[in-house]
Design an enzyme around this catalytic site. Structure first.
Site, PDB file in Angstrom:
ATOM      1  N   ILE A  33     -16.709 -15.661  21.846  1.00 54.18           N
ATOM      2  CA  ILE A  33     -16.354 -16.368  23.089  1.00 54.18           C
ATOM      3  C   ILE A  33     -17.438 -16.111  24.129  1.00 54.18           C
ATOM      4  O   ILE A  33     -17.689 -14.953  24.496  1.00 54.18           O
ATOM      5  CB  ILE A  33     -14.995 -15.861  23.637  1.00 54.18           C
ATOM      6  CG1 ILE A  33     -13.920 -15.986  22.564  1.00 54.18           C
ATOM      7  CG2 ILE A  33     -14.585 -16.647  24.888  1.00 54.18           C
ATOM      8  CD1 ILE A  33     -12.864 -14.927  22.661  1.00 54.18           C
ATOM      9  N   TYR A  41     -23.613 -31.006  37.076  1.00 55.47           N
ATOM     10  CA  TYR A  41     -22.460 -30.521  36.291  1.00 55.47           C
ATOM     11  C   TYR A  41     -21.861 -31.667  35.469  1.00 55.47           C
ATOM     12  O   TYR A  41     -21.611 -31.513  34.265  1.00 55.47           O
ATOM     13  CB  TYR A  41     -21.423 -29.930  37.243  1.00 55.47           C
ATOM     14  CG  TYR A  41     -20.198 -29.359  36.583  1.00 55.47           C
ATOM     15  CD1 TYR A  41     -20.254 -28.137  35.916  1.00 55.47           C
ATOM     16  CD2 TYR A  41     -18.965 -30.022  36.633  1.00 55.47           C
ATOM     17  CE1 TYR A  41     -19.124 -27.586  35.313  1.00 55.47           C
ATOM     18  CE2 TYR A  41     -17.834 -29.482  36.039  1.00 55.47           C
ATOM     19  CZ  TYR A  41     -17.919 -28.264  35.379  1.00 55.47           C
ATOM     20  OH  TYR A  41     -16.790 -27.728  34.782  1.00 55.47           O
TER      21      TYR A  41
HETATM   22  N1  LIG Z   1     -12.203 -23.630  36.775  1.00 56.48           N
HETATM   23  C1  LIG Z   1     -12.009 -24.926  36.650  1.00 56.48           C
HETATM   24  O1  LIG Z   1     -11.276 -25.529  37.436  1.00 56.48           O
HETATM   25  C2  LIG Z   1     -12.648 -25.687  35.498  1.00 56.48           C
HETATM   26  C3  LIG Z   1     -12.364 -27.045  35.381  1.00 56.48           C
HETATM   27  C4  LIG Z   1     -12.912 -27.764  34.316  1.00 56.48           C
HETATM   28  C5  LIG Z   1     -13.742 -27.119  33.412  1.00 56.48           C
HETATM   29  N2  LIG Z   1     -14.012 -25.792  33.561  1.00 56.48           N
HETATM   30  C6  LIG Z   1     -14.892 -25.164  32.557  1.00 56.48           C
HETATM   31  O2  LIG Z   1     -14.221 -24.042  32.004  1.00 56.48           O
HETATM   32  C7  LIG Z   1     -15.191 -23.060  31.588  1.00 56.48           C
HETATM   33  C8  LIG Z   1     -14.805 -21.708  32.151  1.00 56.48           C
HETATM   34  O3  LIG Z   1     -14.850 -21.796  33.558  1.00 56.48           O
HETATM   35  P1  LIG Z   1     -14.144 -20.717  34.521  1.00 56.48           P
HETATM   36  O4  LIG Z   1     -13.457 -21.476  35.560  1.00 56.48           O
HETATM   37  O5  LIG Z   1     -13.437 -19.699  33.721  1.00 56.48           O
HETATM   38  O6  LIG Z   1     -15.471 -20.090  35.199  1.00 56.48           O
HETATM   39  P2  LIG Z   1     -15.741 -18.665  35.838  1.00 56.48           P
HETATM   40  O7  LIG Z   1     -14.508 -17.958  36.199  1.00 56.48           O
HETATM   41  O8  LIG Z   1     -16.784 -18.899  36.888  1.00 56.48           O
HETATM   42  O9  LIG Z   1     -16.407 -17.872  34.606  1.00 56.48           O
HETATM   43  C9  LIG Z   1     -17.624 -18.311  34.082  1.00 56.48           C
HETATM   44  C10 LIG Z   1     -18.016 -17.446  32.887  1.00 56.48           C
HETATM   45  O10 LIG Z   1     -19.288 -17.919  32.428  1.00 56.48           O
HETATM   46  C11 LIG Z   1     -20.167 -16.826  32.303  1.00 56.48           C
HETATM   47  N3  LIG Z   1     -21.540 -17.208  32.651  1.00 56.48           N
HETATM   48  C12 LIG Z   1     -21.963 -17.931  33.712  1.00 56.48           C
HETATM   49  N4  LIG Z   1     -23.311 -17.987  33.731  1.00 56.48           N
HETATM   50  C13 LIG Z   1     -23.742 -17.286  32.650  1.00 56.48           C
HETATM   51  C14 LIG Z   1     -25.014 -16.969  32.124  1.00 56.48           C
HETATM   52  N5  LIG Z   1     -26.156 -17.371  32.728  1.00 56.48           N
HETATM   53  N6  LIG Z   1     -25.077 -16.231  30.999  1.00 56.48           N
HETATM   54  C15 LIG Z   1     -23.963 -15.775  30.402  1.00 56.48           C
HETATM   55  N7  LIG Z   1     -22.721 -16.056  30.832  1.00 56.48           N
HETATM   56  C16 LIG Z   1     -22.622 -16.794  31.958  1.00 56.48           C
HETATM   57  C17 LIG Z   1     -19.662 -15.766  33.307  1.00 56.48           C
HETATM   58  O11 LIG Z   1     -20.010 -14.466  32.837  1.00 56.48           O
HETATM   59  P3  LIG Z   1     -21.057 -13.478  33.569  1.00 56.48           P
HETATM   60  O12 LIG Z   1     -21.122 -13.849  35.000  1.00 56.48           O
HETATM   61  O13 LIG Z   1     -20.475 -12.114  33.306  1.00 56.48           O
HETATM   62  O14 LIG Z   1     -22.332 -13.690  32.824  1.00 56.48           O
HETATM   63  C18 LIG Z   1     -18.146 -15.980  33.239  1.00 56.48           C
HETATM   64  O15 LIG Z   1     -17.579 -15.191  32.225  1.00 56.48           O
HETATM   65  C19 LIG Z   1     -16.549 -23.575  32.075  1.00 56.48           C
HETATM   66  O16 LIG Z   1     -17.233 -24.203  31.021  1.00 56.48           O
HETATM   67  C20 LIG Z   1     -16.178 -24.597  33.135  1.00 56.48           C
HETATM   68  O17 LIG Z   1     -17.175 -25.591  33.298  1.00 56.48           O
HETATM   69  C21 LIG Z   1     -13.499 -25.063  34.592  1.00 56.48           C
END
Ligand SMILES: NC(=O)c1ccc[n+]([C@@H]2O[C@H](COP(=O)([O-])OP(=O)(O)OC[C@H]3O[C@@H](n4cnc5c(N)ncnc54)[C@H](OP(=O)(O)O)[C@@H]3O)[C@@H](O)[C@H]2O)c1
Length: 252
Positions: free
Chosen positions: A6, A154
């Site tokens: 993951i 995005y």
């Molecule tokens: N939140 C929403 O409303 C939403 C809606 C639609 C889709 N999504 C999608 O759902 C997925 C999860 O989003 P989330 O909301 O859980 O985001 P989040 O809370 O911001 O978490 C993002 C995760 O991605 C990792 N990450 C970011 N940049 C990275 C890098 N350069 N290298 C390695 N890891 C990286 C971060 O880990 P580290 O910082 O520890 O590296 C963190 O674990 C994403 O693909 C997002 O586009 C989210």
């Protein structure tokens, strides 16, 4: 033995997916820049294999090194199933075209699109013509099919991820392979990504007030509930390869 890899399991949706899979007794490998100590503790408490790899997904060399190492390691154990969740994502840059800096554009496409492409390629290559079934889940967004002003990069990255998913799935079928690849759109969840969105300005993001309202009116989905629905689909739902699933199809 069943393995799950993951990306972005340090928080948000990825953390929720990892928690569910550890509870399901799958061997879990988490990849992100920071480690989540709670996952490590949960794995110890449930007697489940768990390992964290630190990797910056915006750096191609790191992605290649870390994921080939993970693929070799898992391959040697001859697993029944390998589940790969390309979940890590970034929303930035948030601004209108004409006001964007190149570095965040490149970083977004690297994390959201190029890294999932490279990682999927590694696993489908390593497990070609083996008895192991590879199941890839690419976490996408409603923004893949709906233009949102201020989110051009995005939206584009997620649209690309949908097309990559659909194309790779077709290729697997044509090649007579059982490997599956789906995309999953999780809806608007209460994670740090939404905090980043709310901290932008109206000048950068036209729909800012609407996203502030989602939070104020408690309309954001819990990442743990979304993760539970996704894991149920993947482990027991007989999902159709190549399809883009939406959370609204899974929970009422
Ligand atoms: N939140 C929403 O409303 C939403 C809606 C639609 C889709 N999504 C999608 O759902 C997925 C999860 O989003 P989330 O909301 O859980 O985001 P989040 O809370 O911001 O978490 C993002 C995760 O991605 C990792 N990450 C970011 N940049 C990275 C890098 N350069 N290298 C390695 N890891 C990286 C971060 O880990 P580290 O910082 O520890 O590296 C963190 O674990 C994403 O693909 C997002 O586009 C989210």
């Amino acid at each position: 033995m069943k393995y799950a890899i993951i990306t972005g399991a340090s928080r948000g949706l990825g953390e929720g997916i990892a928690k569910c899979l550890i509870q399901e007794q799958l061997s879990v490998i988490s990849v992100s820049r920071t480690e989540n100590e709670e996952l490590k503790k949960l794995a110890v408490d449930t007697g489940t294999f768990y390992q964290h790899y630190s990797c910056n997904l915006s750096l191609e060399k790191e992605v290649q090194e870390v994921f080939w190492e993970i693929a070799h390691k898992i391959f040697k154990r001859n697993p029944v199933d390998v589940y790969l969740f390309n979940n890590a994502g970034v929303i930035e840059p948030i601004h209108t075209v004409g006001n964007l800096d190149p570095t965040p554009i490149i970083r977004n496409i690297q994390v959201n699109l190029i890294a999932p492409m490279i990682i999927t390629n590694i696993f489908l290559s390593k497990f070609r013509q083996t008895a192991t079934k590879v199941y890839v889940v690419n976490v996408t967004s409603g923004a893949a099919t709906r233009p949102i002003e201020g989110w051009s990069v995005y939206c584009s990255s997620k649209a690309g991820l949908n097309m990559f998913t659909e194309t790779a799935a077709l290729e697997q079928v044509s090649g007579g392979s059982d490997h599956k690849i789906i995309a999953f759109s999780p809806g608007v969840m209460d994670t740090e990504m939404q905090g980043t969105i709310r901290s932008s300005s109206k000048d950068e993001f036209k729909d800012l007030d609407q996203f502030k309202e989602y939070k104020e009116q408690n309309k954001l989905l819990s990442a743990d509930i979304v993760a539970g629905a996704l894991v149920e689909l993947v482990l027991r739902g007989n999902a159709e390869s190549g399809k883009v699933y939406h959370i609204r199809d899974l929970i009422g």
